[in-house]
Design a protein around this motif. Structure first.
Motif, PDB file in Angstrom:
ATOM      1  N   LYS A   1       6.006  32.034  27.240  1.00  0.00           N
ATOM      2  CA  LYS A   1       6.932  32.838  27.374  1.00  0.00           C
ATOM      3  C   LYS A   1       7.001  32.577  28.693  1.00  0.00           C
ATOM      4  CE  LYS A   1       2.291  35.174  29.044  1.00  0.00           C
ATOM      5  NZ  LYS A   1       1.682  36.560  28.381  1.00  0.00           N
ATOM      6  N   ASP A   2       7.801  34.286  28.669  1.00  0.00           N
ATOM      7  CA  ASP A   2       9.025  34.293  29.978  1.00  0.00           C
ATOM      8  C   ASP A   2       9.349  33.222  30.168  1.00  0.00           C
ATOM      9  OD1 ASP A   2       6.589  36.677  30.296  1.00  0.00           O
ATOM     10  OD2 ASP A   2       4.878  34.972  31.002  1.00  0.00           O
ATOM     11  N   ASN A   3      10.453  32.629  29.495  1.00  0.00           N
ATOM     12  CA  ASN A   3      11.015  32.300  29.412  1.00  0.00           C
ATOM     13  C   ASN A   3      11.999  31.896  28.617  1.00  0.00           C
ATOM     14  OD1 ASN A   3      12.833  29.468  29.277  1.00  0.00           O
ATOM     15  ND2 ASN A   3      12.215  29.207  30.832  1.00  0.00           N
TER      16      ASN A   3
ATOM     17  N   GLU B   1      11.571  31.751  24.877  1.00  0.00           N
ATOM     18  CA  GLU B   1      10.419  32.354  23.881  1.00  0.00           C
ATOM     19  C   GLU B   1      11.521  33.425  22.626  1.00  0.00           C
ATOM     20  OE1 GLU B   1       7.936  36.982  25.246  1.00  0.00           O
ATOM     21  OE2 GLU B   1       8.947  35.749  27.029  1.00  0.00           O
TER      22      GLU B   1
END
Length: 381
Positions: free
Chosen positions: A284-286, A290
């Motif tokens: 996550k956090d991309n 994501e």
């Protein structure tokens, strides 16, 4: 219909885009289009030297492959805007010259926004296939490009929503996730025979990841999970460059991770047949991971009929659900190890979900995708 697919990148390549482009071209040709893929002449990766791109990617209905001379400054290892613009411009103009001398008007299709921008000064009927959302979508560059395009093809709902939110007409955006050809995974080898051919330990359960080792793909999370798995589990990671593999090996604190290096596409079905569980550990956090990705490996995993453990991310939930895969919290090695144990502890449920995934992927053929794109193109010109 004549389609010129412009690809200003190395082809063939060990990277996944090569397979995706080749299969898209074949799907369009299967659907009745006359397709010419135009690429620059570039030095090949040594892992695939001497292999025909049609063999490498399993292309049965061959499209025309046009190789044009091109400036190549990559050997300078310079992050220089002048050289970038020079290469992009000269290649686009050479592609334009080829199209003019071919005597065919046709449509222009590309994943390369820079080629399309340059060609927009000379041609109409331009279509852009988008795999990640541009960072500077409000710039004059993209303002002109979007105004000149006849349509956009995106691989995820996340991408489609971003373009619509940016003011682009929903009618000009086609959602077309990636795909798979099921018959390529119908191989004669049994599970035991596949393990023997690949020299996998017969007394171990094989947990497999195959794909590139970019940071956002999360292979390091799987390496970290090895510390928490049972001794009878062998984690196998296929793919990546030598440097990528070397970096991951430094993270491995066990003897339970085996690195295969680059896996050719035509060998992939054998690897999947030899596996017990398949893992898609995207982080996550991309934005790409994501919201935007449509992973080729997920379609291959689904076609294999093997249980799948997947990070719980919006981009992946577009394609699968709790009935077809085992979701796990992303970026969490211990949670991934627990999910692996859960799959092995519930074989009947694992088999049921694997069967459901196989049913889901049946409609996602490259031919069907090519047909949808071709219909979209015909409606937009």
């Amino acid at each position: 219909m004549d389609i010129f697919y412009i690809l200003n990148s190395r082809f063939p390549t060990i990277k996944a885009y090569g397979l995706q482009v080749a299969k898209t071209c074949e799907g369009l040709k299967n659907s009745g289009a006359s397709v010419r893929l135009i690429v620059p002449v570039r030095k090949r990766h040594r892992e695939i030297k001497g292999i025909s791109p049609f063999k490498l990617y399993g292309i049965k209905d061959q499209f025309r492959l046009i190789k044009l001379p091109s400036l190549d400054f990559s050997w300078l290892h310079l992050d220089n805007k002048f050289f970038f613009v020079l290469q992009q411009t000269t290649f686009a103009l050479l592609a334009l010259a080829y199209m003019i001398f071919s005597g065919k008007r046709g449509i222009i299709y590309s994943r390369d926004q820079f080629s399309l921008f340059i060609l927009s000064f000379f041609r109409k009927n331009l279509f852009w296939e988008v795999h990640t959302f541009p960072e500077h979508i409000t710039s004059r560059f993209y303002g002109r490009l979007l105004n000149k395009l006849s349509g956009i093809v995106v691989i995820s709902k996340g991408l489609k929503n971003k373009f619509i939110e940016s003011g682009y007409s929903a009618e000009k955006v086609l959602l077309a996730p990636d795909a798979i050809d099921l018959d390529e995974f119908n191989i004669p080898e049994t599970y035991e025979q596949a393990k023997t051919k690949l020299h996998f330990p017969s007394d171990k359960k094989i947990v497999l990841y195959v794909g590139h080792l970019f940071e956002w793909k999360g292979a390091d999370v799987l390496v970290g999970a090895a510390r928490f798995t049972n001794p009878d589990v062998q984690i196998v990671i296929g793919g990546g460059t030598e440097q990528d593999v070397a970096n991951l090996k430094k993270m491995d604190q066990t003897d339970r991770v085996r690195f295969e290096g680059f896996v050719k596409f035509y060998d992939l079905p054998l690897y999947l047949r030899a596996a017990d569980v398949l893992v898609l550990p995207n982080k996550k956090d991309n934005g790409i991971s994501e919201f935007y990705t449509s992973p080729l490996k997920l379609f291959a995993y689904m076609a294999s009929g093997k249980p799948i453990i997947s990070s719980d991310l919006p981009s992946l939930r577009e394609l699968v659900d709790e009935e077809s895969v085992f979701f796990v919290e992303s970026n969490n090695p211990q949670a991934l190890a627990e999910a692996i144990s859960n799959v092995f502890g519930n074989p009947s449920e694992a088999e049921r979900r694997a069967h459901k995934a196989l049913e889901l992927v049946a409609s996602h053929s490259w031919r069907n995708r090519g047909g949808r794109i071709l219909n979209f193109v015909q409606q937009r010109i």
